[in-house]
Design an enzyme around this catalytic site. Structure first.
Site, short mmCIF file in Angstrom:
data_model
loop_
_atom_site.label_atom_id
_atom_site.label_comp_id
_atom_site.label_asym_id
_atom_site.label_seq_id
_atom_site.Cartn_x
_atom_site.Cartn_y
_atom_site.Cartn_z
N GLU A 1 51.73 33.52 36.42
CA GLU A 1 50.76 34.20 35.54
C GLU A 1 51.13 34.04 34.07
OE1 GLU A 1 51.45 35.33 38.54
OE2 GLU A 1 49.45 35.48 39.40
N HIS B 1 45.98 46.20 44.42
CA HIS B 1 44.91 45.20 44.41
C HIS B 1 43.55 45.85 44.21
CE1 HIS B 1 48.10 42.80 46.25
NE2 HIS B 1 47.37 41.72 46.07
#
Ligand SMILES: Cc1ncc(C[n+]2csc(CCOP(=O)(O)OP(=O)(O)O)c2C)c(N)n1
Ligand SMILES: [Mg+2]
Lengths: 334, 328
Positions: free
Chosen positions: A60, A129
């Site tokens: 990321e 999530h």
């Protein structure tokens, strides 16, 4: 007008911009050959090739860093961060690098990039999530924050974000991906920073974002049909820039404001809106601003629990009724 | 080292002197309380900046850390802009909005100084990706410290640069310390950068970072490799900082004998001696030194004479439209 899903509108928006501007490139995990873990980018690799649609490692930091470096040197990258929760792994780029470099260098750079990410609850994925993190993003000067609620806005606002010379954090809501809606044919670009009044009523104003928009609309229908309360519903669409004029006009007219926020309570976007409204149209208010938000807890996984904590249509109706103590036929403002 | 022509060597010497004198001036101005905030001097590490600065071409990109005065000057940014920025003046490279740790001069290829350890490495990868995409032959060179090799961004950047075969050059200035902790106490391998190169399919390169000729040649080789499309390089330059980590640090944690031995390898006097040994007349070198000192003096006076930035400038350039509006 063609009917598209919110999911397909993502690829449609990216494709529209990649076709018109060679500088637009796209990178992220599993976005190419796999078409995205939410299937939002299907077909882009075939159409634009691996030079422009690049699968990355699970890195990321490298994804956002590379997007930034490319944006500083003439490209217009779109970076995907698979789940918005993972922004925490590369927050340095959002909070320290992408958002501040133009300012710190006295305008030597522009930063035309888009970070797309799947935000929000409803999939029973648990606390890592499922978050709605738009309020993290709006706390940082120097990055625009957009969150569409409809397929047409996905395409139009994504196109606008890609064309914008400033960095944009673009929150797609994962529970809306299967939503279908009309999308204008041909080139479709919206303006960033304009809220949309979806229905106009006289008694209250409900302001919502992303997945809370359809719930606010449903609640408005119920309030009208069963309780005679006529509601304005505003889809904010963008938190930065924030369209306060549309908001203040409706609140001034109706005198009552409800925010419907999926982010956790503390420092949610509704708090800022509540502050603006109380500072700027206090004497037009007939009651305190009411914030309807997810409580200040991590998002639980079980369907029963998740459904209980995210603002629902029923909860919006209940909160409105409790606050308004509305008597049918009574004049506004009593 | 015979392969480096004399005019280049004299330019390298001039660069070394510029970086040294300007950095010393920054220190003096700090003692006079004219440099505000923090500053991280590169005294002792000039050879790395000079060697790369001269080897790089005009369009190449430099990305450096908060310890970046030397790299910024080595690409040709004006001294007044550097000193003025340290002093918070209008003439600063960033007109006072960035400060010592963020020196940037895009028109000189200095794409920023970054104060989050390792943060700039993926950004340099992005610039290299952009150069590759545009077919521009540019290379992106990122400078960083030994301590930076233990942060995730270092590894993510190297892997992506290697997988995408990007024209990126990663230059570790191994000065043996992070802030105050010796790098060997916290690193699993002896050479914090070079010993990691194999993980990314790259050759291990260790260079004497105090030898400007050696750095210049290593830089040239890495730049040629980048332009040929052969991918990134990772170069570990061994060096030592003469002062503390930042302005407030007396660097008491370093053994006296260690400091002593590295001062003997100071890149300036050693290079000066080498040039003299090669028959360069001493007057050539003293002329360079005199001219540079005069230039530093002029830059200092210009920076001192420059006003503080206008308060309104605090509200400019958050956005590309030049302003700071977040609402209508
Ligand atoms: C992410 C991050 N962690 C910690 C710091 C604080 N810090 C500033 S410089 C530094 C030491 C860096 O050491 P090294 O990479 O060897 O560079 P040097 O200062 O020796 O040039 C630290 C820990 C920081 N700026 N950023
Ligand atoms: Mg170090």
């Amino acid at each position: 007008m063609a009917e598209l899903s919110y999911r397909d509108a993502v690829a449609a928006g990216i494709a529209q911009e990649m076709a018109r501007d060679e500088r637009v490139v796209f990178l992220g995990e599993d976005i190419g050959a796999a078409g995205g873990v939410f299937k939002t980018t299907v077909g882009l690799l075939d159409r634009f090739g691996p030079r422009r649609v690049r699968d990355t490692p699970i890195s990321e930091l490298a994804i956002l860093g590379a997007a930034m470096g490319a944006a500083m040197t003439g490209l217009r990258p779109i970076a995907e961060i698979m789940f918005s929760d993972f922004l925490a792994c590369c927050w340095d780029y959002v909070a320290n690098e992408i958002s501040k470099t133009r300012y710190m260098t006295n305008g030597q750079f522009t930063m035309p990039l888009v970070i797309r990410t799947a935000n929000g609850a409803g999939s029973r994925f648990g606390a890592q999530h499922s978050q709605s993190v738009e309020n993290w993003a709006m706390a940082i000067p120097g990055i625009k924050v957009v969150a569409p609620a409809t397929p047409a806005d996905v395409k139009g606002l994504l196109a606008a974000a890609i064309r914008d010379p400033d960095p944009v954090l673009f929150f797609e809501h994962k529970s809306l991906y299967s939503l279908k809606g009309e999308v204008p044919d041909g080139e479709h670009v919206e303006a960033l920073g304009r809220a949309k009044v979806l229905r106009r009523g006289d008694d209250i104003t409900i302001v919502a974002l992303a997945a809370m928009v359809p719930r606010a609309l449903q609640a408005a229908d119920i309030l009208q049909a069963q309780h005679g309360i006529s509601a304005t519903v505003i889809d904010l669409r963008s938190l930065v820039p924030l369209d306060t004029q549309t908001l203040l006009a409706e609140v001034t007219r109706t005198g009552r404001l409800f925010t419907v926020e999926e982010n956790p309570r503390l420092c949610g976007w509704g708090a800022e809106i509540s502050s603006i409204v109380t500072e700027e149209c206090f004497f037009d208010l007939d009651q305190p601003v009411v914030r309807i938000s997810t409580p200040h807890i991590p998002i639980p996984a079980a369907d029963a629990l998740e459904d209980a904590v995210i603002p629902s249509t029923a909860r919006i109706v209940t909160e409105v009724l409790r606050a308004v103590d509305f008597r049918p036929g009574a004049a506004r403002g009593i | 080292m015979e392969s480096i022509p004399l005019p280049i060597r004299l330019t390298l010497y001039k660069l070394l002197v510029e970086l040294r004198y300007c950095e010393k001036r920054a220190h003096d101005l700090f003692l006079q309380n004219l440099v505000k905030g923090t500053s991280h001097l590169a005294l002792g590490q000039e050879a790395i900046a000079a060697g790369f600065g001269l080897a790089m071409e005009k369009g190449d990109y430099t990305f450096c850390t908060y310890r970046g005065h030397h790299h910024t000057l080595a690409r040709g940014a004006p001294m007044c802009g550097v000193l003025g920025e340290l002093m918070g003046r209008q003439c600063g490279l960033l007109a006072g909005k960035g400060g010592s740790m963020h020196l940037t001069s895009v028109k000189h290829g200095v794409m920023g100084s970054y104060a989050i350890v390792g943060g700039h490495l993926p950004i340099a990868v992005g610039a290299a990706w952009s150069a590759q995409y545009r077919g521009s032959r540019q290379a992106a060179v990122a400078f960083f410290g030994d301590g930076t090799t233990n942060i995730g961004a270092f590894h993510e950047a190297l892997n992506l640069a290697a997988v995408w075969k990007l024209p990126a050059i990663f230059v570790c200035e191994n000065n043996l310390y992070m802030e105050y902790t010796p790098i060997r106490n916290v690193t699993a391998v002896e050479h914090p950068a070079a010993d990691r190169a194999a993980s990314y399919g790259l050759p291990a390169i260790v260079v004497d970072g105090n030898d400007v000729d050696a750095v210049y040649l290593a830089a040239g080789a890495a730049l040629a490799r980048a332009r040929a499309g052969d991918g990134p390089s990772l170069i570990e330059c061994k060096t030592y900082r003469h002062s503390g980590h930042s302005r407030a640090d007396p660097a008491k944690y370093r053994p006296a004998a260690e400091v002593e031995s590295w001062l003997e390898r100071d890149p300036l006097p050693t290079y000066r001696a080498r040039l003299l040994a090669h028959g360069v007349p001493e007057s050539n070198l003293t002329n360079i030194e005199r001219d540079v000192l005069a230039e530093v003096d002029r830059a200092t006076e210009a920076a001192k004479a420059s006003p503080p930035p206008a308060i309104e400038s605090a509200f400019t350039d958050v956005w590309a439209d030049g302003g700071a509006q977040w609402r209508n």
